[in-house]
Design an enzyme around this catalytic site. Structure first.
Site, PDB file in Angstrom:
ATOM      1  NE  ARG A  96      75.373  51.273   2.040  1.00 53.73           N
ATOM      2  CZ  ARG A  96      74.296  50.496   2.097  1.00 53.73           C
ATOM      3  NH1 ARG A  96      73.229  50.886   2.788  1.00 53.73           N
ATOM      4  NH2 ARG A  96      74.242  49.351   1.460  1.00 53.73           N
ATOM      5  CE1 TYR A 224      82.538  50.565   5.151  1.00 53.85           C
ATOM      6  CE2 TYR A 224      80.359  51.549   4.957  1.00 53.85           C
ATOM      7  CZ  TYR A 224      81.345  50.721   4.475  1.00 53.85           C
ATOM      8  OH  TYR A 224      81.138  50.053   3.294  1.00 53.85           O
ATOM      9  CE  LYS A 233      76.156  53.728  -2.818  1.00 52.74           C
ATOM     10  NZ  LYS A 233      76.882  52.625  -2.347  1.00 52.74           N
ATOM     11  CG  HIS A 253      73.272  51.528  -5.795  1.00 56.32           C
ATOM     12  ND1 HIS A 253      72.965  50.496  -4.945  1.00 56.32           N
ATOM     13  CD2 HIS A 253      74.604  51.706  -5.673  1.00 56.32           C
ATOM     14  CE1 HIS A 253      74.056  50.068  -4.342  1.00 56.32           C
ATOM     15  NE2 HIS A 253      75.070  50.785  -4.777  1.00 56.32           N
ATOM     16  CB  SER A 275      75.240  47.189  -1.155  1.00 56.40           C
ATOM     17  OG  SER A 275      74.676  48.480  -1.244  1.00 56.40           O
ATOM     18  CB  ALA A 276      78.194  43.363  -1.428  1.00 55.32           C
ATOM     19  CB  CYS A 277      74.552  42.390  -5.788  1.00 58.29           C
ATOM     20  SG  CYS A 277      73.751  41.905  -4.245  1.00 58.29           S
ATOM     21  CB  THR A 280      83.151  46.855  -8.336  1.00 56.88           C
ATOM     22  OG1 THR A 280      82.588  47.891  -7.532  1.00 56.88           O
ATOM     23  CG2 THR A 280      84.613  47.163  -8.606  1.00 56.88           C
ATOM     24  CG  ASN A 281      83.632  41.572  -9.413  1.00 55.35           C
ATOM     25  OD1 ASN A 281      84.600  40.877  -9.679  1.00 55.35           O
ATOM     26  ND2 ASN A 281      83.398  42.036  -8.192  1.00 55.35           N
ATOM     27  CG  ASP A 302      78.455  52.427  -5.826  1.00 54.54           C
ATOM     28  OD1 ASP A 302      78.007  51.272  -5.742  1.00 54.54           O
ATOM     29  OD2 ASP A 302      78.311  53.277  -4.929  1.00 54.54           O
ATOM     30  CG  ASN A 390      81.222  46.285   3.671  1.00 51.97           C
ATOM     31  OD1 ASN A 390      81.160  46.173   2.443  1.00 51.97           O
ATOM     32  ND2 ASN A 390      80.925  47.406   4.307  1.00 51.97           N
ATOM     33  CB  SER A 391      87.709  44.427   4.086  1.00 56.91           C
ATOM     34  OG  SER A 391      87.681  43.228   3.348  1.00 56.91           O
ATOM     35  NE  ARG A 392      82.568  48.101   0.617  1.00 54.85           N
ATOM     36  CZ  ARG A 392      81.592  48.098  -0.296  1.00 54.85           C
ATOM     37  NH1 ARG A 392      81.755  48.692  -1.457  1.00 54.85           N
ATOM     38  NH2 ARG A 392      80.456  47.490  -0.045  1.00 54.85           N
ATOM     39  NE  ARG A 423      75.270  38.660  -3.137  1.00 51.80           N
ATOM     40  CZ  ARG A 423      76.490  38.187  -3.388  1.00 51.80           C
ATOM     41  NH1 ARG A 423      76.727  36.893  -3.252  1.00 51.80           N
ATOM     42  NH2 ARG A 423      77.464  38.986  -3.742  1.00 51.80           N
TER      43      ARG A 423
HETATM   44  P1  GTP Z   1      78.976  47.809  -3.627  1.00 46.35           P
HETATM   45  O1  GTP Z   1      80.308  48.471  -3.760  1.00 46.35           O
HETATM   46  O2  GTP Z   1      78.650  47.408  -2.228  1.00 46.35           O
HETATM   47  O3  GTP Z   1      77.860  48.603  -4.221  1.00 46.35           O
HETATM   48  O4  GTP Z   1      79.099  46.368  -4.361  1.00 46.35           O
HETATM   49  P2  GTP Z   1      79.134  45.936  -5.901  1.00 46.35           P
HETATM   50  O5  GTP Z   1      77.741  45.830  -6.425  1.00 46.35           O
HETATM   51  O6  GTP Z   1      80.079  46.765  -6.671  1.00 46.35           O
HETATM   52  O7  GTP Z   1      79.681  44.424  -5.809  1.00 46.35           O
HETATM   53  P3  GTP Z   1      81.094  43.791  -6.229  1.00 46.35           P
HETATM   54  O8  GTP Z   1      81.330  43.854  -7.706  1.00 46.35           O
HETATM   55  O9  GTP Z   1      82.146  44.377  -5.371  1.00 46.35           O
HETATM   56  O10 GTP Z   1      80.857  42.261  -5.857  1.00 46.35           O
HETATM   57  C1  GTP Z   1      80.504  41.858  -4.563  1.00 46.35           C
HETATM   58  C2  GTP Z   1      80.784  40.382  -4.373  1.00 46.35           C
HETATM   59  O11 GTP Z   1      80.102  39.626  -5.350  1.00 46.35           O
HETATM   60  C3  GTP Z   1      82.267  40.061  -4.523  1.00 46.35           C
HETATM   61  O12 GTP Z   1      82.653  39.192  -3.484  1.00 46.35           O
HETATM   62  C4  GTP Z   1      82.346  39.383  -5.859  1.00 46.35           C
HETATM   63  O13 GTP Z   1      83.384  38.448  -5.917  1.00 46.35           O
HETATM   64  C5  GTP Z   1      80.976  38.743  -6.030  1.00 46.35           C
HETATM   65  N1  GTP Z   1      80.595  38.671  -7.473  1.00 46.35           N
HETATM   66  C6  GTP Z   1      80.639  39.669  -8.369  1.00 46.35           C
HETATM   67  N2  GTP Z   1      80.269  39.254  -9.606  1.00 46.35           N
HETATM   68  C7  GTP Z   1      79.962  37.936  -9.485  1.00 46.35           C
HETATM   69  C8  GTP Z   1      79.511  36.941 -10.404  1.00 46.35           C
HETATM   70  O14 GTP Z   1      79.298  37.169 -11.604  1.00 46.35           O
HETATM   71  N3  GTP Z   1      79.284  35.690  -9.887  1.00 46.35           N
HETATM   72  C9  GTP Z   1      79.492  35.410  -8.564  1.00 46.35           C
HETATM   73  N4  GTP Z   1      79.239  34.173  -8.153  1.00 46.35           N
HETATM   74  N5  GTP Z   1      79.933  36.323  -7.675  1.00 46.35           N
HETATM   75  C10 GTP Z   1      80.160  37.577  -8.118  1.00 46.35           C
HETATM   76  C1  SPV Z   2      77.264  50.121  -0.979  1.00 46.51           C
HETATM   77  O1  SPV Z   2      77.035  49.691   0.161  1.00 46.51           O
HETATM   78  O2  SPV Z   2      76.409  50.097  -1.894  1.00 46.51           O
HETATM   79  C2  SPV Z   2      78.596  50.672  -1.306  1.00 46.51           C
HETATM   80  C3  SPV Z   2      79.509  50.897  -0.212  1.00 46.51           C
HETATM   81  O3  SPV Z   2      78.889  50.985  -2.449  1.00 46.51           O
HETATM   82  S1  SPV Z   2      79.077  52.324   0.681  1.00 46.51           S
HETATM   83  O4  SPV Z   2      79.861  53.438   0.154  1.00 46.51           O
HETATM   84  O5  SPV Z   2      79.417  52.085   2.056  1.00 46.51           O
HETATM   85  O6  SPV Z   2      77.689  52.623   0.503  1.00 46.51           O
HETATM   86 MN    MN Z   3      77.191  50.611  -3.851  1.00 45.43          MN
END
Ligand code: GTP
Ligand code: SPV
Ligand code: MN
Length: 607
Positions: A96, A224, A233, A253, A275-277, A280-281, A302, A390-392, A423
């Site tokens: 983004r 992207y 978003k 979010h 994002s990426a925190c 999903t996990n 999300d 940020n590969s998906r 984070r």
């Molecule tokens: P967006 O799709 O961007 O909104 O991201 P998201 O919030 O869904 O994050 P996602 O679950 O994809 O995790 C992003 C990164 O954080 C990945 O590389 C995970 O491996 C890492 N991660 C997720 N949960 C944990 C955790 O509990 N501990 C640690 N150390 N890393 C984590």
């Molecule tokens: C984020 O960045 O929070 C995502 C990926 O979930 S995107 O769809 O690019 O916004």
């Molecule tokens: Mn997101």
């Protein structure tokens, strides 16, 4: 009701008559407003053909074949990854771009100091200029989609016009795409108007512009995910939050998950992490062995749309239908569910490619085989990124073995807890609970998090990201806090609010908390708090678990001392934290609800 977007007279006369000459394709809607709007955009963009998507399987197969033929997609190893495809985006177009994202409200004050603003008329003029003739040798796809389960009072219809076949195939995974959306819309005119053209992917011309008052989005110059899958978003959050404020609900979010206890009791929670925190996990977490009989059910990973129900609870739906998840770090230990989900029917973007047409990324587990090429198609060299950070993966949520049946329920799920998390390698404890709703809103509003690769720019510096919505609130952030505060008057059974941080580190830079599935331990405490089953200790920040109540059994190497460390509240660090929060508060000072200032003073006093 939204106004149809008006094409300036200039373009209307310029392209008059071309519509008749243009191949109109096979329209599959009778909706006059849709047909008229598509016609106007076609006059402007001049596509060589218009393709009206119906969302059928036959159509998916035809479009996939076309994408493979034209090199947009590569078929992956059909034995190992049936129905999976590989895509590379332009190397300058991998995340983004917040600096190119605009909220074009009538007044600058409405967009607020945290959004890029431009007057709507000026931005329309500029973007129509860029769009004029932009699809001349391309197909324009008409992509109708529904956000939310059919017949849900919270569901919304959008139509995206795009010249990217990758977008069409991705929207087909991420949303309920096709006829279902036209059925929901009927003769109505209340739909989001989305226009996307890749242009030549020149970053200089890249714009992602929102016109909330017209329920319109125009995105140019990118291909992207978050910039171009307009249901995500752009509509579900930026326009969604604006509609939510007007209509009395919240577009957030947030992931949504259900926790099933061995007794069969189900508790639903929503969690906002930037994002990426880790959304999903967390949404797909598999409880560790120790939690026999416990199950986690995914509703969404999300985005959450949340609205007070007639029974006084806050109900949430997931507007999406698929997962656009971060690939790096995904493996059978960190996220076993995701590894199942992405074995079929998945589009991979910007990961590495092995010689036997399998995919690879950092943190997948085994080493990449010889002959692996990186995300840009170059032979991979050890020490360099194989996959773009940020590969998906883009995968249908129906692949999820733990998909909550309630994800299909038009009325949504009742939310018992709202969790805010960031984070943070320092300062923020693993978990604490707000004293009440207003304090919880303050907690969310002052959230800080280290920036990640999900957005273009520097990675790893702490910025204030209120409710994980800094890049996604489609109006003034101060008004957004006010809206959150007002919601408490509309909800009888308020969710409890918690703060979590999985990412605290020791002096050597190692994570203090094992995270992933072990986050179940934090979740158990949260669920117990929601049901009034467990006590807590008061601290300046809020309520924290008593050591005896926090389950650390069967967690080798993690002792009570480790728990104390990950929960530690350092008063000096917190004084600095409050000062750093002031940066955002100063920026939006004129619009901040006074309750936020009181909460700040209370926190200072408690510390
Ligand atoms: P967006 O799709 O961007 O909104 O991201 P998201 O919030 O869904 O994050 P996602 O679950 O994809 O995790 C992003 C990164 O954080 C990945 O590389 C995970 O491996 C890492 N991660 C997720 N949960 C944990 C955790 O509990 N501990 C640690 N150390 N890393 C984590
Ligand atoms: C984020 O960045 O929070 C995502 C990926 O979930 S995107 O769809 O690019 O916004
Ligand atoms: Mn997101």
């Amino acid at each position: 009701m939204s106004r149809p977007c008006a094409i300036p007279l200039l373009f209307r006369s310029l392209f008059n008559g071309t519509l008749q000459r243009m191949k109109l394709g096979n329209r599959n809607t009778q909706n006059a407003e849709v047909i008229a709007w598509v016609g106007k955009v076609a006059e402007l963009c001049q596509p060589r053909e218009i393709f009206w998507c119906d969302g059928s399987t036959v159509e998916k197969e035809a479009l996939t074949a076309e994408a493979v033929r034209s090199g947009v997609l590569l078929e992956l190893n059909p034995e190992r990854l049936p129905g999976c495809y590989y895509h590379r985006s332009h190397p300058n177009d991998v995340a983004r771009v917040e600096q190119c994202t605009y909220v074009c409200t009538e007044s600058e004050e409405e967009a607020g100091p945290t959004n890029n603003w431009a007057p709507p008329a000026e931005m329309y003029r500029k973007l129509y200029g860029l769009c004029a003739g932009a699809m001349r040798d391309r197909v324009m796809y008409v992509v109708p989609y529904l956000l939310g389960p059919p017949k849900s009072p919270m569901a919304k219809v959008g139509i995206e016009l795009t010249d990217s076949i990758y977008v069409v195939l991705s929207m087909r995974i991420m949303t309920r795409m096709g006829k279902v959306a036209y059925d929901e819309l009927g003769e109505g005119t209340d739909f989001n108007r989305g226009l996307h053209t890749m242009l030549d992917l020149d970053p200089e011309r890249r714009h992602i512009a929102h016109f909330p008052q017209d329920n319109t989005i125009i995105s140019v110059g990118s291909n992207y995910g978050g910039n171009v899958l307009l249901g995500k978003k752009c509509l579900a959050l930026r326009i969604g939050s604006w509609l939510g404020r007007k209509e009395g609900w919240l577009a957030e979010h947030m992931l949504i998950l259900g926790v099933e206890a061995p007794s069969g009791e189900k508790t639903f929670v929503a969690a906002a992490f930037p994002s990426a925190c880790g959304k999903t996990n967390f949404a797909m977490m598999q409880p560790p062995r120790h939690f026999r009989g416990w199950k986690i059910w995914t509703v969404g990973d999300d985005i959450a749309w949340m609205k007070p129900g007639a029974d006084g609870c806050l109900y949430a739906i997931n507007p999406e239908f698929g997962y656009f998840g971060v690939a790096p770090g995904t493996n059978v230990h960190s996220n076993p569910n995701a590894t199942e989900i992405i074995k079929r029917d998945t589009i991979y973007t910007n990961v590495a490619l092995t010689p036997d047409r399998d995919v690879w990324w950092e943190g997948k587990g085994e080493d990449p085989p010889a002959g692996t090429v990186d995300w840009q198609g170059r032979p991979w060299k050890s020490g360099e990124h194989a996959a773009q950070p940020n590969s998906r993966f883009t995968a249908p949520m129906t692949n999820n073995p733990m998909l909550a049946p309630e994800a299909m329920d038009p009325k949504g799920v009742p939310i018992s807890a709202i969790i805010f998390g960031g984070r943070r390698s320092t300062t923020l404890p693993l978990v604490y609970e707000a004293f009440n709703w207003v304090h919880g809103v303050y907690m969310g509003a002052t959230m800080g998090s280290e920036t990640t690769a999900a957005a273009a720019g520097a990675v790893g510096h702490v910025r204030c990201d209120p409710m994980a919505m800094l890049p996604f609130t489609g109006y003034n952030m101060g008004f957004y806090f006010r809206h959150w505060l007002n919601m408490r008057k509309r909800i009888t059974h308020l969710p409890r609010i918690f703060s979590v941080n999985w990412f605290r580190k020791d002096d050597q830079g190692n994570f203090l908390w094992p995270g992933y599935g072990e986050n179940m331990r934090v979740l158990e405490w949260i669920v117990d708090r929601c049901h009034g089953r467990v006590g807590a200790r008061e601290t300046p920040l809020g309520w924290v678990p008593n050591a005896r109540d926090f389950d650390l059994d069967d967690l080798p190497g993690f002792t009570r001392e480790h728990f104390e460390r990950v929960q530690q509240i350092n008063i000096e660090e917190w004084r600095r934290e409050i000062l750093s929060q002031d940066e955002l508060f100063m920026k939006i000072y004129a619009f901040i609800p006074k309750e936020m200032i009181f909460q700040r003073e209370l926190l200072v006093a408690r510390l």
